[in-house]
Scaffold this motif. Structure first.
Motif, PDB file in Angstrom:
ATOM      1  N   TYR A 117      -1.942 -57.989 -43.751  1.00 18.25           N
ATOM      2  CA  TYR A 117      -3.380 -58.114 -43.522  1.00 18.25           C
ATOM      3  C   TYR A 117      -4.035 -58.863 -44.682  1.00 18.25           C
ATOM      4  O   TYR A 117      -4.800 -59.809 -44.482  1.00 18.25           O
ATOM      5  CB  TYR A 117      -3.998 -56.725 -43.361  1.00 18.25           C
ATOM      6  CG  TYR A 117      -5.458 -56.727 -43.008  1.00 18.25           C
ATOM      7  CD1 TYR A 117      -5.872 -56.576 -41.688  1.00 18.25           C
ATOM      8  CD2 TYR A 117      -6.445 -56.865 -43.982  1.00 18.25           C
ATOM      9  CE1 TYR A 117      -7.217 -56.562 -41.344  1.00 18.25           C
ATOM     10  CE2 TYR A 117      -7.789 -56.857 -43.658  1.00 18.25           C
ATOM     11  CZ  TYR A 117      -8.173 -56.710 -42.338  1.00 18.25           C
ATOM     12  OH  TYR A 117      -9.503 -56.704 -42.014  1.00 18.25           O
ATOM     13  N   LYS A 177     -11.303 -54.183 -40.285  1.00 16.05           N
ATOM     14  CA  LYS A 177     -12.012 -55.229 -39.567  1.00 16.05           C
ATOM     15  C   LYS A 177     -10.966 -56.113 -38.875  1.00 16.05           C
ATOM     16  O   LYS A 177      -9.927 -56.415 -39.468  1.00 16.05           O
ATOM     17  CB  LYS A 177     -12.837 -56.059 -40.563  1.00 16.05           C
ATOM     18  CG  LYS A 177     -13.746 -57.075 -39.945  1.00 16.05           C
ATOM     19  CD  LYS A 177     -14.611 -57.711 -41.017  1.00 16.05           C
ATOM     20  CE  LYS A 177     -15.604 -58.659 -40.390  1.00 16.05           C
ATOM     21  NZ  LYS A 177     -16.482 -59.247 -41.426  1.00 16.05           N
ATOM     22  N   PRO A 178     -11.200 -56.510 -37.629  1.00 19.60           N
ATOM     23  CA  PRO A 178     -10.199 -57.352 -36.952  1.00 19.60           C
ATOM     24  C   PRO A 178      -9.872 -58.616 -37.751  1.00 19.60           C
ATOM     25  O   PRO A 178     -10.778 -59.269 -38.297  1.00 19.60           O
ATOM     26  CB  PRO A 178     -10.872 -57.710 -35.629  1.00 19.60           C
ATOM     27  CG  PRO A 178     -11.877 -56.623 -35.410  1.00 19.60           C
ATOM     28  CD  PRO A 178     -12.354 -56.228 -36.785  1.00 19.60           C
ATOM     29  N   SER A 215      -8.978 -61.446 -36.732  1.00 19.46           N
ATOM     30  CA  SER A 215      -9.585 -62.636 -36.130  1.00 19.46           C
ATOM     31  C   SER A 215     -11.071 -62.756 -36.438  1.00 19.46           C
ATOM     32  O   SER A 215     -11.644 -63.841 -36.294  1.00 19.46           O
ATOM     33  CB  SER A 215      -9.360 -62.636 -34.617  1.00 19.46           C
ATOM     34  OG  SER A 215      -9.882 -61.454 -34.041  1.00 19.46           O
ATOM     35  N   GLU A 259      -1.746 -61.176 -35.048  1.00 18.86           N
ATOM     36  CA  GLU A 259      -2.781 -60.150 -35.189  1.00 18.86           C
ATOM     37  C   GLU A 259      -2.322 -58.841 -34.545  1.00 18.86           C
ATOM     38  O   GLU A 259      -2.487 -57.762 -35.116  1.00 18.86           O
ATOM     39  CB  GLU A 259      -4.094 -60.617 -34.563  1.00 18.86           C
ATOM     40  CG  GLU A 259      -5.210 -59.621 -34.748  1.00 18.86           C
ATOM     41  CD  GLU A 259      -6.570 -60.135 -34.329  1.00 18.86           C
ATOM     42  OE1 GLU A 259      -7.573 -59.576 -34.804  1.00 18.86           O
ATOM     43  OE2 GLU A 259      -6.644 -61.078 -33.512  1.00 18.86           O
ATOM     44  N   LYS A 260      -1.700 -58.929 -33.380  1.00 15.96           N
ATOM     45  CA  LYS A 260      -1.193 -57.725 -32.711  1.00 15.96           C
ATOM     46  C   LYS A 260      -0.115 -57.044 -33.558  1.00 15.96           C
ATOM     47  O   LYS A 260      -0.074 -55.821 -33.650  1.00 15.96           O
ATOM     48  CB  LYS A 260      -0.623 -58.076 -31.338  1.00 15.96           C
ATOM     49  CG  LYS A 260      -1.673 -58.404 -30.299  1.00 15.96           C
ATOM     50  CD  LYS A 260      -1.013 -58.757 -28.981  1.00 15.96           C
ATOM     51  CE  LYS A 260      -2.019 -59.145 -27.931  1.00 15.96           C
ATOM     52  NZ  LYS A 260      -1.366 -59.548 -26.668  1.00 15.96           N
ATOM     53  N   ASN A 312      -1.818 -55.264 -36.414  1.00 12.20           N
ATOM     54  CA  ASN A 312      -2.506 -54.076 -35.896  1.00 12.20           C
ATOM     55  C   ASN A 312      -1.527 -52.945 -35.597  1.00 12.20           C
ATOM     56  O   ASN A 312      -1.808 -51.780 -35.874  1.00 12.20           O
ATOM     57  CB  ASN A 312      -3.313 -54.413 -34.645  1.00 12.20           C
ATOM     58  CG  ASN A 312      -4.519 -55.261 -34.950  1.00 12.20           C
ATOM     59  OD1 ASN A 312      -4.982 -55.326 -36.079  1.00 12.20           O
ATOM     60  ND2 ASN A 312      -5.034 -55.936 -33.935  1.00 12.20           N
TER      61      ASN A 312
END
Length: 113
Positions: free
Chosen positions: A25, A52-53, A55, A66-67, A70
């Protein structure tokens, strides 16, 4: 520090996976996934907040990356990757897709829901 470690629970390799997710991240965004003004507030963020996302911070990131991040950062150990080998395979597949040109970053405005 993973949520289970912060709570003094038993830790296993999935705690390391959470830590890897935190490092990924920060590498991708330049920001820490969980921030606070003190050690205690940072631990509270780890336990009770979602980062925070990715993206929302960086405009061009592959959806699959990103997945992956996460999934590493899920608070529920059962919903995280279970083994580092699984992450290794996922990262190799991302690299193959990137090298072949099949992997494209999607701008946030183009993402669905």
């Amino acid at each position: 520090m993973s949520p289970e470690q912060a709570e003094g629970k038993k830790v296993d390799a999935r705690s390391d996976i959470f830590s890897l997710g935190s490092v990924l991240y920060e590498m991708v965004t330049g920001q820490k996934a969980f921030q606070g003004t003190s050690k205690m507030s940072t631990l509270s963020a780890i336990l009770h907040q979602e980062p925070k996302p990715v993206s929302a911070i960086t405009q061009t990131i592959p959806t699959d990356l990103e997945k992956l991040i996460n999934r590493c950062l899920r608070k529920d150990t059962e919903r995280r990757f279970q083994h580092m080998d699984d992450i290794k395979i996922a990262l190799l597949e991302l690299k193959e897709d990137s090298d072949s040109g099949k992997l494209a970053a999607i701008a946030p405005a183009q993402r669905s829901g």
